[in-house]
Design an enzyme around this catalytic site. Structure first.
Site, PDB file in Angstrom:
ATOM      1  N   CYS A 203      -0.237   1.969   6.698  1.00  0.00           N
ATOM      2  CA  CYS A 203       0.139   0.580   6.947  1.00  0.00           C
ATOM      3  C   CYS A 203       0.382  -0.108   5.613  1.00  0.00           C
ATOM      4  O   CYS A 203      -0.199   0.266   4.588  1.00  0.00           O
ATOM      5  CB  CYS A 203      -0.953  -0.143   7.729  1.00  0.00           C
ATOM      6  SG  CYS A 203      -2.593  -0.078   6.970  1.00  0.00           S
TER       7      CYS A 203
ATOM      8  N   CYS B  20       0.815  -1.229   0.000  1.00  0.00           N
ATOM      9  CA  CYS B  20       0.000   0.000   0.000  1.00  0.00           C
ATOM     10  C   CYS B  20       0.841   1.269   0.000  1.00  0.00           C
ATOM     11  O   CYS B  20       0.365   2.327  -0.415  1.00  0.00           O
ATOM     12  CB  CYS B  20      -0.930   0.018   1.214  1.00  0.00           C
ATOM     13  SG  CYS B  20      -2.201  -1.261   1.179  1.00  0.00           S
TER      14      CYS B  20
ATOM     15  N   HIS C 271      -8.992   3.783  -2.098  1.00  0.00           N
ATOM     16  CA  HIS C 271      -7.576   3.443  -1.891  1.00  0.00           C
ATOM     17  C   HIS C 271      -7.038   2.713  -3.116  1.00  0.00           C
ATOM     18  O   HIS C 271      -6.904   1.488  -3.113  1.00  0.00           O
ATOM     19  CB  HIS C 271      -7.475   2.585  -0.635  1.00  0.00           C
ATOM     20  CG  HIS C 271      -6.108   2.093  -0.291  1.00  0.00           C
ATOM     21  ND1 HIS C 271      -4.941   2.684  -0.732  1.00  0.00           N
ATOM     22  CD2 HIS C 271      -5.713   1.012   0.468  1.00  0.00           C
ATOM     23  CE1 HIS C 271      -3.895   2.014  -0.261  1.00  0.00           C
ATOM     24  NE2 HIS C 271      -4.339   0.997   0.457  1.00  0.00           N
TER      25      HIS C 271
END
Length: 384
Positions: free
Chosen positions: A369, A89, A339
């Site tokens: 994270c 991510c 996202h």
């Protein structure tokens, strides 16, 4: 050591899964933000030293070094190289770090950093699905060192989100209030045009598609949990989405040579690891480390962008760091805005720089994270 300056930062609107951007080739999405970025500054593309892009699940149209493909698809000089990075991510936040480190080391003067992800075309975890065709169920099975260290522990972001909720005593109701606030903030930000300067409209789409104007905590309460007996639901998780983002990082020499006007300075950058079973707690340790290395306290930061992979992630981070949630994701987060994994890092940077300018804040911190139990932290100082 040279300073690393952020000259410009742009992003596409974020499209929801199957939405307005889902028909676009991811390299064309990447080309769009690179073009928009360089259209905003007086720099000849031939003077760019490198293109560093984040992308996850680099299969199909996202394979073959999409940083390079996007640059060429934009019609820019073949002499400029590109490289694609994957820190899950945090891929494009790491791209920003690599770009800034190249500039600070004196080995580059102008670097485009960004990221792209088409989650409509390439589902999350697609690279693992491909692996299954060759007899590999996940990245860990059969790895003797991993199994010796972690046994047969389930490695899952959904499990980690629930483990965090339990460990930090975060009720489903508290998390639903947080998620609802994310949507309210995002809807307000769109209505007030707070994202207009950072967004480069594409194919007639000028606004983020994901925020829900009709949601409520009552509706959220009706959703089933993602895991049996768990507290996390789809309403408490980031939305699957499509998008791209990019920033231009310049050295002091490039600023002088091209008469550029820096908007922000990279004040600090770092990354830390954490327990891969809990996986999503990385921002806690990484934020503490970054503030310590920068000689700062949590109160020195005016605005935070903390990726809302799950509501429990941000709430646990805030409990541990003491950050004021009124200064965290003030325009909504990934629960509302989506996202697009490989693009989110520099997307958050674009939002942070623009919001610091709008509010007059000086320092902003972004973190997220990342798979494997990791987190990047970037602290930027507004200059404009």
């Amino acid at each position: 050591m040279s300073e690393a300056y952020i000259i410009e930062a742009v992003r596409t609107p974020v499209g929801r899964r199957g939405g307005a951007l889902s028909h676009l080739h991811p390299a064309d999405l990447g080309a769009h933000v690179i073009t928009a970025l360089l259209d905003r500054v007086d720099v000849d593309p031939i003077d760019v030293d490198d293109v560093v892009f984040g992308c996850v699940d680099t299969v199909g149209p996202q394979a073959g070094d999409i940083a390079r493909t996007a640059w060429l698809a934009a019609g820019f000089p073949e002499q400029v190289p590109g490289v694609t990075v994957d820190r899950q991510c945090g891929a494009s936040q790491q791209a920003l770090h690599f770009a800034a480190q190249a500039v600070m080391s004196g080995t580059a003067d102008l670097v485009v950093a960004g990221g792209v992800q088409s989650m409509s075309r390439i589902p999350i975890g697609a690279s693992m699905t491909v692996g299954a065709q060759f007899g590999f169920d996940d990245p860990y099975s059969g790895c003797r060192g991993w199994e010796h260290r972690y046994g047969d522990e389930e490695i899952s972001q959904f499990r980690a989100a629930d483990l965090i909720a339990t460990r930090w005593d975060l009720s489903r109701e508290v998390m639903e209030e947080f998620a609802y606030t994310s949507h309210l903030r995002a809807v307000t930000a769109i209505k007030e045009g707070r994202f207009d300067r950072e967004i480069a409209p594409v194919d007639g789409v000028a606004h983020d598609e994901c925020p829900r104007t009709d949601t409520s905590v009552e509706k959220m309460a009706t959703l089933p949990s993602l895991r049996e007996g768990g507290r996390t639901t789809a309403a408490l998780a980031s939305q699957i989405s499509d998008g791209a983002s990019a920033v231009l990082v310049a050295s002091e020499r490039a600023v002088r040579q091209h008469r550029l006007i820096p908007r922000a300075r990279v004040h600090h950058l770092s990354a830390r690891g954490s327990d891969p079973v809990y996986m999503l707690t990385g921002p806690i340790r990484a934020t503490r480390h970054a503030l310590d290395r920068a000689g700062m306290s949590i109160g020195d930061i005016d605005l935070f962008e903390v990726n809302e992979a799950f509501a429990s992630v941000v709430l646990a981070w805030a409990k541990e760091t003491g950050a004021d949630l009124d200064r965290v994701n003030v325009n909504g987060g990934a629960i509302a805005l989506g996202h697009p994994i490989g693009a989110t890092g520099t997307k958050l940077c674009a939002t942070l720089v623009h919001e610091l300018e709008r509010t007059g804040g000086r320092f902003g911190l972004q973190t997220m994270c990342e798979g494997g139990g990791q987190a990047n932290v970037t602290i930027v100082e507004r200059l404009g």
